[in-house]
Design a protein around this motif. Structure first.
Motif, PDB file in Angstrom:
ATOM      1  N   UNK A  94       1.188  -1.003  -0.196  1.00  0.00           N
ATOM      2  CA  UNK A  94       0.370   0.201   0.508  1.00  0.00           C
ATOM      3  C   UNK A  94       0.834   1.457  -0.244  1.00  0.00           C
ATOM      4  N   UNK A  95       1.780   0.784   1.281  1.00  0.00           N
ATOM      5  CA  UNK A  95       2.855   2.041   0.887  1.00  0.00           C
ATOM      6  C   UNK A  95       3.344   2.770  -0.326  1.00  0.00           C
ATOM      7  N   UNK A  96       3.572   1.687  -1.118  1.00  0.00           N
ATOM      8  CA  UNK A  96       4.741   1.532  -2.577  1.00  0.00           C
ATOM      9  C   UNK A  96       3.652   2.125  -3.450  1.00  0.00           C
ATOM     10  N   UNK A  97       2.381   2.199  -3.683  1.00  0.00           N
ATOM     11  CA  UNK A  97       1.688   2.271  -4.544  1.00  0.00           C
ATOM     12  C   UNK A  97       1.214   3.438  -4.175  1.00  0.00           C
ATOM     13  N   UNK A  98       0.614   3.798  -3.028  1.00  0.00           N
ATOM     14  CA  UNK A  98       0.160   5.184  -3.381  1.00  0.00           C
ATOM     15  C   UNK A  98       1.582   6.216  -3.615  1.00  0.00           C
ATOM     16  N   UNK A  99       2.590   5.851  -2.804  1.00  0.00           N
ATOM     17  CA  UNK A  99       4.004   6.644  -3.272  1.00  0.00           C
ATOM     18  C   UNK A  99       4.080   7.004  -4.715  1.00  0.00           C
ATOM     19  N   UNK A 100       4.392   5.740  -5.726  1.00  0.00           N
ATOM     20  CA  UNK A 100       4.710   5.869  -6.881  1.00  0.00           C
ATOM     21  C   UNK A 100       3.585   6.097  -7.077  1.00  0.00           C
ATOM     22  N   UNK A 101       2.672   5.581  -7.230  1.00  0.00           N
ATOM     23  CA  UNK A 101       1.054   5.877  -8.524  1.00  0.00           C
ATOM     24  C   UNK A 101      -0.077   6.356  -7.751  1.00  0.00           C
ATOM     25  N   UNK A 102      -0.201   7.022  -6.949  1.00  0.00           N
ATOM     26  CA  UNK A 102      -1.244   6.860  -5.860  1.00  0.00           C
ATOM     27  C   UNK A 102      -2.245   8.040  -6.563  1.00  0.00           C
ATOM     28  N   UNK A 103      -1.959   8.933  -7.579  1.00  0.00           N
ATOM     29  CA  UNK A 103      -2.888   9.534  -8.153  1.00  0.00           C
ATOM     30  C   UNK A 103      -3.559   8.637  -9.570  1.00  0.00           C
ATOM     31  N   UNK A 104      -2.974   7.804 -10.240  1.00  0.00           N
ATOM     32  CA  UNK A 104      -3.534   6.808 -11.209  1.00  0.00           C
ATOM     33  C   UNK A 104      -4.823   5.213 -10.419  1.00  0.00           C
ATOM     34  N   UNK A 105      -4.727   5.521  -9.116  1.00  0.00           N
ATOM     35  CA  UNK A 105      -5.397   4.914  -8.547  1.00  0.00           C
ATOM     36  C   UNK A 105      -7.070   5.477  -8.238  1.00  0.00           C
ATOM     37  N   UNK A 106      -7.534   4.202  -8.220  1.00  0.00           N
ATOM     38  CA  UNK A 106      -9.115   4.535  -8.362  1.00  0.00           C
ATOM     39  C   UNK A 106      -9.117   5.175  -6.611  1.00  0.00           C
ATOM     40  N   UNK A 107     -10.499   5.714  -6.678  1.00  0.00           N
ATOM     41  CA  UNK A 107     -10.830   6.848  -5.593  1.00  0.00           C
ATOM     42  C   UNK A 107     -11.120   5.586  -4.413  1.00  0.00           C
ATOM     43  N   UNK A 108     -12.098   4.553  -4.667  1.00  0.00           N
ATOM     44  CA  UNK A 108     -12.277   3.323  -3.730  1.00  0.00           C
ATOM     45  C   UNK A 108     -10.367   2.540  -3.227  1.00  0.00           C
ATOM     46  N   UNK A 109     -10.044   1.949  -4.220  1.00  0.00           N
ATOM     47  CA  UNK A 109      -8.771   1.504  -3.518  1.00  0.00           C
ATOM     48  C   UNK A 109      -7.615   2.515  -3.039  1.00  0.00           C
ATOM     49  N   UNK A 110      -7.362   3.533  -3.069  1.00  0.00           N
ATOM     50  CA  UNK A 110      -6.970   4.484  -2.532  1.00  0.00           C
ATOM     51  C   UNK A 110      -8.072   4.112  -1.298  1.00  0.00           C
ATOM     52  N   UNK A 111      -9.142   4.641  -0.687  1.00  0.00           N
ATOM     53  CA  UNK A 111      -9.313   4.640   0.461  1.00  0.00           C
ATOM     54  C   UNK A 111      -9.212   3.797   1.503  1.00  0.00           C
ATOM     55  N   UNK A 112      -8.610   2.666   0.164  1.00  0.00           N
ATOM     56  CA  UNK A 112      -8.736   1.157   0.893  1.00  0.00           C
ATOM     57  C   UNK A 112      -7.558   1.284   1.740  1.00  0.00           C
ATOM     58  N   UNK A 113      -6.425   1.262   0.801  1.00  0.00           N
ATOM     59  CA  UNK A 113      -5.113   1.098   0.959  1.00  0.00           C
ATOM     60  C   UNK A 113      -4.736   2.244   2.651  1.00  0.00           C
ATOM     61  N   UNK A 114      -4.891   3.404   2.623  1.00  0.00           N
ATOM     62  CA  UNK A 114      -5.085   5.154   3.406  1.00  0.00           C
ATOM     63  C   UNK A 114      -5.663   3.986   4.586  1.00  0.00           C
ATOM     64  N   UNK A 115      -6.457   3.359   4.661  1.00  0.00           N
ATOM     65  CA  UNK A 115      -7.291   2.556   5.558  1.00  0.00           C
ATOM     66  C   UNK A 115      -6.215   1.776   6.452  1.00  0.00           C
ATOM     67  N   UNK A 116      -5.663   0.781   5.245  1.00  0.00           N
ATOM     68  CA  UNK A 116      -4.353  -0.558   6.064  1.00  0.00           C
ATOM     69  C   UNK A 116      -4.034   0.183   6.301  1.00  0.00           C
ATOM     70  N   UNK A 117      -2.518   1.627   5.796  1.00  0.00           N
ATOM     71  CA  UNK A 117      -1.847   2.186   7.028  1.00  0.00           C
ATOM     72  C   UNK A 117      -2.111   2.861   7.969  1.00  0.00           C
ATOM     73  N   UNK A 118      -3.003   3.517   8.192  1.00  0.00           N
ATOM     74  CA  UNK A 118      -3.052   4.183   9.558  1.00  0.00           C
ATOM     75  C   UNK A 118      -3.983   2.769  10.450  1.00  0.00           C
TER      76      UNK A 118
END
Length: 583
Positions: free
Chosen positions: A453-477
Motif C-alpha cells: 500500500x505504501x509503495x503504490x500510493x507513493x509511486x502511483x497514487x494519482x492513477x489509482x481509483x479513489x475507492x482503492x486509495x481509500x482502502x489502502x489508506x485504511x490499511x496504513x492507518x
C-alpha cells in the motif's frame, strides 16, 4: 579314392560349411531376424489366457477366492500389474473408483472400490506385502491416492521407466512402452480414460481398457527383465528373481518424475525443477525450466606421478596440478611419459598402507558401474549438501568419493539417492526444501499489505481509483495506530517495511543431518559409510578403482593421527577412536 567319391565328399563339406555359416548368421543377427516375426504375430496372442474378474463387494464369496488366487500366483512370480482409475467432478478428484491388479498368468482383478465400504483385509495385506512388486507407470501416484482415500499402504511400487533406463531404452508412457516392447497397441482413447468409472455397471470397453493396462505392465516388466539379463536364445532358464530384485530395489517406492527426467537422446543429463505429477503429462513439458549437466568425453584421469624428494611415489595427479608444482618451482620434471614431477620439499606425509596405495594407483577413465568410456560425469558418492558442512580435515582429499559415471548410470544413481535422503530427513528431523521449517524467511501477510500500500500510493497514487486509495489508506492507518493522517514521510516508511521475517525454526537439510551425526549417530565417518554402502548396493559397480573402501576416511584419519597430524577434536567429530586398546 575315386573322382566320384571326391566330389561327394566335397559336396558334404560344402553343406557342412553352409550350415555352419547359416547358424552363425542366425546367432549373430537373431535380434534383427526376430523383429519381423514378432510383428506378424496377432496382437491377441499377447494375452492368450486373459481372465477378468470384477469385484463389486467385499462380502461376495468370489472376492476371497480371487484374492487367494492372486496370492497363489505371487508365490512363483512376485510381481503384480497395478493401476487405478477415478473420476473428476467440478475440478475436484473423487476417491479412487477402480483398483486393477494383474498376475503374470493373465488374471486381472478389477476391484470396484467405489461400491465397497472398506477394502477387504486380505486385499489390504496383499497391497502392503513388500515382497510383491507392484509395477506400472507412475504407480507411486496411485499408491498415494489409495493411501489418502482408503488408508491403505501400497508397498514396493516400481515404475517401469526405471527398468527402461537401466536396460538402455527410452522411458515412455505405458502406451508407447507397450507398442515398443510388446508390439501391442493399447487403446488410449481419452473418452475411455475420462469415462464414468463410478457407473453402476462398467461397459466392456472400460473393462478392456482397465484390465489391459495392468496386464501389459506385467508383460513389459518381464520383457525388460530379460533385457537386463541378456542371454543366448537357446538358454531357457528362468530369470534370476533375486538378482533382478537387487538391481532395482533402490528404486522401489521412488517417484520417477520427482525432480528428475531421464533423456537418452543427448549427451547431457537433464534435471527438471518441477517434473509433472500426472500420468498424462510429458516428462519434459515445453517451457519448463531445466538444468543440463554436461558430460565429459576427454580424459579425466591423467595419472601423472608425484614423487617425494627421494623418489618415493606419493600419488597420481592430473597434469594441471603437476604443472602447477613446476610453475611454482616446487618440483622438478623427471620424465615426460609418464609425466612425473619430483617435489623439492619434504611433504607433510607419505603413502601409508592401503590408504596410501589407493592414491598411488592409476585410475581408469570409464564408468565405474557399466564400464562405458564414451562420456562420463563426476559423481559425488557423499553428496555435496552434506560434505560442505564437514570439518576441513574431512573435506580435503575427497577424490576417493568422486567417481566417474556415464550419463544413464549417473542419473539412476541420483534418483536412488532420494531414498537415503528421505531416510536421513526422518532420522535427523531435517525436512527438505518446501518442508515445514526449511524456509529461512517467511512472508508476513500484514506487513506485505502495508509495504504494498505504501509503495503504490507513493509511486502511483494519482492513477489509482479513489475507492482503492481509500482502502489502502485504511490499511496504513490501522497499522500505524498512532498516526491520524497519511503523510509522504509515512508512505516512505511504509514502502520500506521489511515483510520477510526470519523463520526461527529454519534448518537446512544437509546442515541438520551433519550436526545430528556429529552428536548422536557415531560421527561423520558413519554418514560417509552410509552413503558409500548405499552406492555399492544401489549401483553394483563392476569397475571401481582398486582399494576403494567404505571405511576410507576413517582409515586415513587413523594414519594421520598416528603421525600426529590431526587434532583430537576433529577425530571426535569424525567418530574415529584412536585410543590404544587395552589387552
Amino acid at each position: 579314392m575315386s573322382k566320384e567319391s571326391g566330389v561327394v565328399g566335397s559336396k558334404k563339406w560344402a553343406i557342412v560349411a553352409a550350415g555352419v555359416g547359416l547358424v552363425y548368421v542366425l546367432v549373430r543377427h537373431r535380434q534383427k531376424l526376430l523383429i519381423p516375426l514378432r510383428r506378424i504375430w496377432p496382437t491377441d496372442s499377447l494375452l492368450p489366457h486373459r481372465r477378468i474378474e470384477i469385484i463389486n463387494s467385499a462380502q461376495d464369496p468370489a472376492t476371497q477366492w480371487v484374492i487367494n488366487e492372486l496370492k497363489q500366483h505371487c508365490q512363483s512370480f512376485k510381481v503384480l500389474g497395478f493401476d487405478c482409475e477415478w473420476i473428476t467432478v467440478g475440478g475436484s478428484r473423487r476417491p479412487v473408483a477402480l483398483l486393477q491388479l494383474s498376475s503374470h498368468r493373465g488374471l486381472c482383478a478389477l476391484f470396484r472400490l467405489c461400491h465397497m465400504k472398506q477394502i477387504p483385509k486380505d486385499l489390504r495385506e496383499l497391497l502392503e506385502d513388500d515382497a510383491v512388486i507392484k509395477v506400472g507407470v507412475a504407480p507411486q501416484e496411485d499408491a498415494v491416492k489409495l493411501s489418502h482415500d482408503y488408508g491403505v499402504g501400497v508397498a514396493s511400487t516400481l515404475d517401469l521407466r526405471f527398468l527402461c533406463v537401466m536396460a538402455g531404452h527410452k522411458p515412455e508412457g505405458l502406451g508407447k512402452l507397450s507398442q515398443t516392447h510388446l508390439n501391442y497397441t493399447l487403446d488410449k482413447n481419452w473418452r475411455l480414460a475420462c469415462s464414468n468409472w463410478e457407473a453402476k455397471q462398467l461397459e466392456p470397453a472400460q473393462l478392456n481398457y482397465a484390465a489391459n493396462d495392468a496386464l501389459v505392465a506385467v508383460a513389459i516388466y518381464q520383457k525388460l527383465s530379460r533385457d537386463l539379463e541378456p542371454r543366448n536364445f537357446w538358454d531357457r532358464r528362468s530369470l534370476d528373481a533375486q538378482k533382478l530384485h537387487n538391481k532395482f530395489e533402490p528404486f522401489l517406492d521412488v517417484d520417477f518424475t520427482k525432480g528428475f527426467s531421464l533423456s537418452l537422446t543427448g549427451n547431457g543429463v537433464t534435471r527438471t525443477k518441477n517434473a509433472g505429477a500426472s500420468k498424462s503429462k510429458k516428462l519434459l513439458p515445453k517451457k519448463q525450466p531445466c538444468r543440463t549437466m554436461t558430460t565429459q568425453s576427454k580424459t579425466f584421469y591423467d595419472n601423472c606421478l608425484l614423487q617425494a624428494p627421494d623418489g618415493e611415489l606419493l600419488c597420481t595427479i592430473d597434469r594441471r596440478k603437476a604443472s602447477w608444482y613446476l610453475d611454482q618451482n616446487l618440483g622438478t620434471r623427471i620424465s615426460e611419459e609418464p609425466f612425473t614431477v619430483r617435489l623439492n620439499f619434504e611433504p607433510a606425509g607419505r603413502a601409508v598402507g592401503d590408504v596410501g596405495r589407493y592414491y598411488q594407483t592409476p585410475k581408469e577413465n570409464q564408468c565405474v558401474v557399466c564400464g562405458d568410456r564414451d562420456a562420463y560425469i563426476r559423481k559425488n558418492v557423499v553428496p555435496r549438501e552434506y560434505r560442505k558442512h564437514f570439518p576441513l580435515v574431512m573435506k580435503s582429499h575427497t577424490s576417493h568419493d568422486v567417481l566417474l559415471l556415464c550419463p544413464t548410470c549417473h542419473q539412476l544413481s541420483n534418483i536412488s539417492d532420494l531414498r537415503i535422503r528421505t531416510k536421513l530427513a526422518v532420522q535427523c528431523e531435517a525436512p527438505f526444501k518446501n518442508g515445514e521449517g526449511h524456509e529461512k524467511y517467511r512472508i508476513d501477510p500484514e506487513l506485505r499489505r502495508v509495504q504494498s500500500a505504501g509503495n503504490a500510493l507513493l509511486q502511483h497514487g494519482s492513477k489509482i481509483p479513489a475507492a482503492k486509495v481509500a482502502e489502502m489508506r485504511r490499511t496504513l492507518l490501522d497499522f500505524y495506530a498512532d498516526q491520524t493522517e497519511i503523510t509522504e514521510e509515512l508512505l516512505r516508511q511504509a514502502a520500506s517495511v521489511e515483510y520477510r521475517v526470519e523463520n526461527t525454526d529454519y534448518c537446512q537439510h544437509g546442515e541438520r543431518v551433519v550436526e545430528r551425526y556429529r552428536q548422536q549417530f557415531g560421527g561423520l565417518v558413519e554418514l560417509e559409510r552410509l552413503w558409500r554402502e548405499h552406492f555399492l548396493h544401489a549401483m553394483q559397480p563392476r569397475f571401481l578403482p582398486d582399494l576403494w573402501n567404505v571405511n576410507h576416511n576413517a582409515d586415513r584419519l587413523e594414519v594421520r593421527a598416528s603421525e600426529g597430524r590431526v587434532d583430537e577434536a576433529d577425530l571426535q567429530v569424525a567418530g574415529v577412536d584412536v585410543r590404544p586398546k587395552v589387552e
